[in-house]
Write an enzyme that holds these catalytic residues in place. Structure first.
Site, PDB file in Angstrom:
ATOM      1  NE  ARG A 155      -3.978  -1.966   0.314  1.00 59.51           N
ATOM      2  CZ  ARG A 155      -3.864  -3.273   0.024  1.00 59.51           C
ATOM      3  NH1 ARG A 155      -2.768  -3.726  -0.570  1.00 59.51           N
ATOM      4  NH2 ARG A 155      -4.853  -4.093   0.287  1.00 59.51           N
ATOM      5  CB  SER A 202      -8.452  -0.755   4.450  1.00 60.77           C
ATOM      6  OG  SER A 202      -8.856  -2.021   4.032  1.00 60.77           O
ATOM      7  CD  GLU A 209      -5.354   0.847   2.392  1.00 60.98           C
ATOM      8  OE1 GLU A 209      -5.050  -0.053   3.179  1.00 60.98           O
ATOM      9  OE2 GLU A 209      -6.113   0.673   1.426  1.00 60.98           O
TER      10      GLU A 209
HETATM   11  C1  LIG Z   1     -15.333  -0.003  -0.894  1.00 66.27           C
HETATM   12  C2  LIG Z   1     -13.881   0.217  -1.186  1.00 66.27           C
HETATM   13  C3  LIG Z   1     -13.036  -0.867  -1.270  1.00 66.27           C
HETATM   14  C4  LIG Z   1     -11.679  -0.688  -1.532  1.00 66.27           C
HETATM   15  N1  LIG Z   1     -10.878  -1.784  -1.623  1.00 66.27           N
HETATM   16  C5  LIG Z   1      -9.564  -1.647  -1.892  1.00 66.27           C
HETATM   17  C6  LIG Z   1      -8.731  -2.800  -2.010  1.00 66.27           C
HETATM   18  O1  LIG Z   1      -9.172  -3.933  -1.908  1.00 66.27           O
HETATM   19  N2  LIG Z   1      -7.413  -2.604  -2.259  1.00 66.27           N
HETATM   20  C7  LIG Z   1      -6.889  -1.359  -2.408  1.00 66.27           C
HETATM   21  O2  LIG Z   1      -5.680  -1.263  -2.655  1.00 66.27           O
HETATM   22  N3  LIG Z   1      -7.665  -0.255  -2.323  1.00 66.27           N
HETATM   23  C8  LIG Z   1      -8.977  -0.361  -2.064  1.00 66.27           C
HETATM   24  N4  LIG Z   1      -9.772   0.751  -1.952  1.00 66.27           N
HETATM   25  C9  LIG Z   1      -9.170   2.088  -2.095  1.00 66.27           C
HETATM   26  C10 LIG Z   1      -9.305   2.695  -3.522  1.00 66.27           C
HETATM   27  O3  LIG Z   1     -10.226   1.980  -4.267  1.00 66.27           O
HETATM   28  C11 LIG Z   1      -7.966   2.708  -4.246  1.00 66.27           C
HETATM   29  O4  LIG Z   1      -6.989   3.351  -3.492  1.00 66.27           O
HETATM   30  C12 LIG Z   1      -8.068   3.392  -5.614  1.00 66.27           C
HETATM   31  O5  LIG Z   1      -6.873   3.198  -6.337  1.00 66.27           O
HETATM   32  C13 LIG Z   1      -8.359   4.884  -5.509  1.00 66.27           C
HETATM   33  O6  LIG Z   1      -8.673   5.352  -6.807  1.00 66.27           O
HETATM   34  P1  LIG Z   1      -9.308   6.781  -7.047  1.00 66.27           P
HETATM   35  O7  LIG Z   1      -9.268   7.035  -8.520  1.00 66.27           O
HETATM   36  O8  LIG Z   1     -10.618   6.897  -6.409  1.00 66.27           O
HETATM   37  O9  LIG Z   1      -8.229   7.713  -6.319  1.00 66.27           O
HETATM   38  P2  LIG Z   1      -8.520   9.031  -5.412  1.00 66.27           P
HETATM   39  O10 LIG Z   1      -9.205   8.635  -4.162  1.00 66.27           O
HETATM   40  O11 LIG Z   1      -9.172  10.091  -6.238  1.00 66.27           O
HETATM   41  O12 LIG Z   1      -7.022   9.469  -5.083  1.00 66.27           O
HETATM   42  C14 LIG Z   1      -6.232   8.670  -4.230  1.00 66.27           C
HETATM   43  C15 LIG Z   1      -4.807   9.246  -4.233  1.00 66.27           C
HETATM   44  O13 LIG Z   1      -4.228   9.084  -5.525  1.00 66.27           O
HETATM   45  C16 LIG Z   1      -3.823  10.339  -6.057  1.00 66.27           C
HETATM   46  N5  LIG Z   1      -4.080  10.299  -7.500  1.00 66.27           N
HETATM   47  C17 LIG Z   1      -5.256   9.975  -8.107  1.00 66.27           C
HETATM   48  N6  LIG Z   1      -5.099   9.961  -9.446  1.00 66.27           N
HETATM   49  C18 LIG Z   1      -3.800  10.294  -9.696  1.00 66.27           C
HETATM   50  C19 LIG Z   1      -3.028  10.471 -10.868  1.00 66.27           C
HETATM   51  N7  LIG Z   1      -3.549  10.288 -12.095  1.00 66.27           N
HETATM   52  N8  LIG Z   1      -1.732  10.830 -10.732  1.00 66.27           N
HETATM   53  C20 LIG Z   1      -1.177  11.025  -9.522  1.00 66.27           C
HETATM   54  N9  LIG Z   1      -1.851  10.890  -8.371  1.00 66.27           N
HETATM   55  C21 LIG Z   1      -3.150  10.517  -8.457  1.00 66.27           C
HETATM   56  C22 LIG Z   1      -4.640  11.386  -5.335  1.00 66.27           C
HETATM   57  O14 LIG Z   1      -3.980  12.630  -5.293  1.00 66.27           O
HETATM   58  C23 LIG Z   1      -4.771  10.745  -3.946  1.00 66.27           C
HETATM   59  O15 LIG Z   1      -3.603  11.009  -3.190  1.00 66.27           O
HETATM   60  C24 LIG Z   1     -11.138   0.610  -1.704  1.00 66.27           C
HETATM   61  C25 LIG Z   1     -12.012   1.722  -1.629  1.00 66.27           C
HETATM   62  C26 LIG Z   1     -13.360   1.526  -1.377  1.00 66.27           C
HETATM   63  C27 LIG Z   1     -14.267   2.711  -1.318  1.00 66.27           C
END
Ligand SMILES: Cc1cc2nc3c(=O)[nH]c(=O)nc-3n(C[C@H](O)[C@H](O)[C@H](O)COP(=O)(O)OP(=O)(O)OC[C@H]3O[C@@H](n4cnc5c(N)ncnc54)[C@H](O)[C@@H]3O)c2cc1C
Length: 329
Positions: A155, A229, A324
């Site tokens: 992570r 998480s 996280e």
């Molecule tokens: C119900 C649920 C279950 C989940 N299960 C998991 C799991 O099993 N495993 C896991 O690893 N995660 C899990 N997550 C967390 C999440 O899905 C991941 O971290 C996902 O990659 C976030 O994507 P996002 O586009 O929403 O990012 P955001 O929430 O919009 O951003 C997250 C971070 O990434 C940065 N970021 C976003 N896009 C870019 C880019 N293009 N360039 C540089 N930085 C960027 C942002 O600045 C921020 O710091 C879960 C979340 C939820 C709600």
């Protein structure tokens, strides 16, 4: 003003909202802003917004390119940051390409997937990611970062370590395989496959199995605000672990090289915090590592609740939980 999408369902708006569909737009779009002030957003499924109004420029990717090339049994993909991660998983699984099927049903965008090296059910994106195309906000240039440059860990990555992070991820390159290689190292998934599926499995069956198992454990963020998480599972040294095991002989753990990974959910539950609620925020009864927003309107209430959980776990076990979720101050 634009409402900032976020899976915690917290109310927050942005005064400078930027979007892009093609990398060529980035230099001109971002030039007016000091690079350190730029906030990068994916789909908002791993962030906690503490303010109700953000004046910093927020940029969201709508770049949905998808290119692939098949050579022998390898599949090389180039995918734009704005592609929805789970759509990519479904697409690849339907093509019979192995490699990301265990990462099925993780919310969010492709561009955010490397940030915390998304992982689930015994797989992590670092195992299939070959390189990423980034736009360096500071130098205002495009560059490629190889897998090793990204410093992936559990992570964690270079992008998470740098504060502020100058790298806007534009696209990721993955290497998948057409060769049969199911990963059933995760106990729940193995049991599911043994019970409901007949080998040889397909990547699509595995992706669906993961989706089914996840749906039983995790709250749907469209129904109940959450970001998955909230804390990472702590990695303890041999000495820390031995001390804890003496006090709690039944403590579950996974050995990771020289460290011991403890499920944070177990610590939270044993501290008596499973399913508790306060000020519209709670720990999810089926999975206490997930903090859920029942009816809090601002992120501060969620943050304060999480800090209380962290403090109580520390008081009970001497283990300091790391976040996280990314907190936007
Ligand atoms: C119900 C649920 C279950 C989940 N299960 C998991 C799991 O099993 N495993 C896991 O690893 N995660 C899990 N997550 C967390 C999440 O899905 C991941 O971290 C996902 O990659 C976030 O994507 P996002 O586009 O929403 O990012 P955001 O929430 O919009 O951003 C997250 C971070 O990434 C940065 N970021 C976003 N896009 C870019 C880019 N293009 N360039 C540089 N930085 C960027 C942002 O600045 C921020 O710091 C879960 C979340 C939820 C709600």
């Amino acid at each position: 003003m634009t409402i900032i999408p976020n899976s915690f369902q917290v109310q927050a708006k942005a005064t400078k909202w930027l979007t892009w569909k093609h990398p060529q737009q980035l230099p001109t779009l971002l030039k007016p802003y000091p690079w350190q002030t730029i906030k990068i957003l994916g789909e908002g499924t791993n962030i906690l917004l503490l303010k109700s109004l953000y004046h910093e420029p927020i940029i969201q990717s709508h770049y949905k390119a998808l290119h692939y090339k098949i050579t022998k049994d390898e599949v090389h993909l180039f995918v734009g940051a704005g592609y929805h991660w789970d759509d990519l998983v479904q697409f690849c699984a339907r093509q019979h390409w192995w490699g990301i099927e265990n990462l099925s049903a993780i919310p969010g965008s492709v561009g955010a997937a490397p940030i915390q090296n998304i992982g689930a059910y015994g797989s992590e994106i670092k195992e299939v990611l070959t390189k990423v195309l980034v736009y360096n906000l500071k130098k205002q240039t495009f560059q490629w970062l190889k897998n090793q440059d990204c410093q992936f860990q559990y992570r964690d990555s270079l992008f998470k370590q740098l504060n502020p992070n100058p790298f806007l991820i534009v696209a990721v390159c993955l290497q998948l395989s057409t060769r049969y290689r199911p990963n059933l190292s995760y106990k729940d998934l193995k049991h599911y496959a043994e019970q409901y599926l007949t080998p040889p499995y397909t990547p699509y069956q595995i992706a669906q199995a993961v989706r089914t198992i996840r749906a039983k454990k995790l709250p749907d963020p469209t129904q109940l605000g959450n970001a998955g998480s909230f804390f990472k599972n702590p990695l303890l040294t041999q000495q820390q672990f031995t001390q804890l095991k003496q006090r709690f002989p039944s403590i579950p753990y996974f050995k990771e090289q020289t460290k011991y990974k403890i499920p944070a959910a177990w610590l939270i539950e044993k501290a008596g915090l499973k399913g508790i609620r306060k000020n519209g925020v709670g720990t999810y009864p089926k999975q206490p590592l997930v903090i859920v927003n029942y009816h809090a309107h601002n992120g501060k209430a969620i943050y304060n609740f999480a800090m209380e959980i962290r403090k109580k776990v520390y008081e009970a076990f001497g283990v300091w939980l790391e976040l996280e979720v990314r907190v936007w101050e």
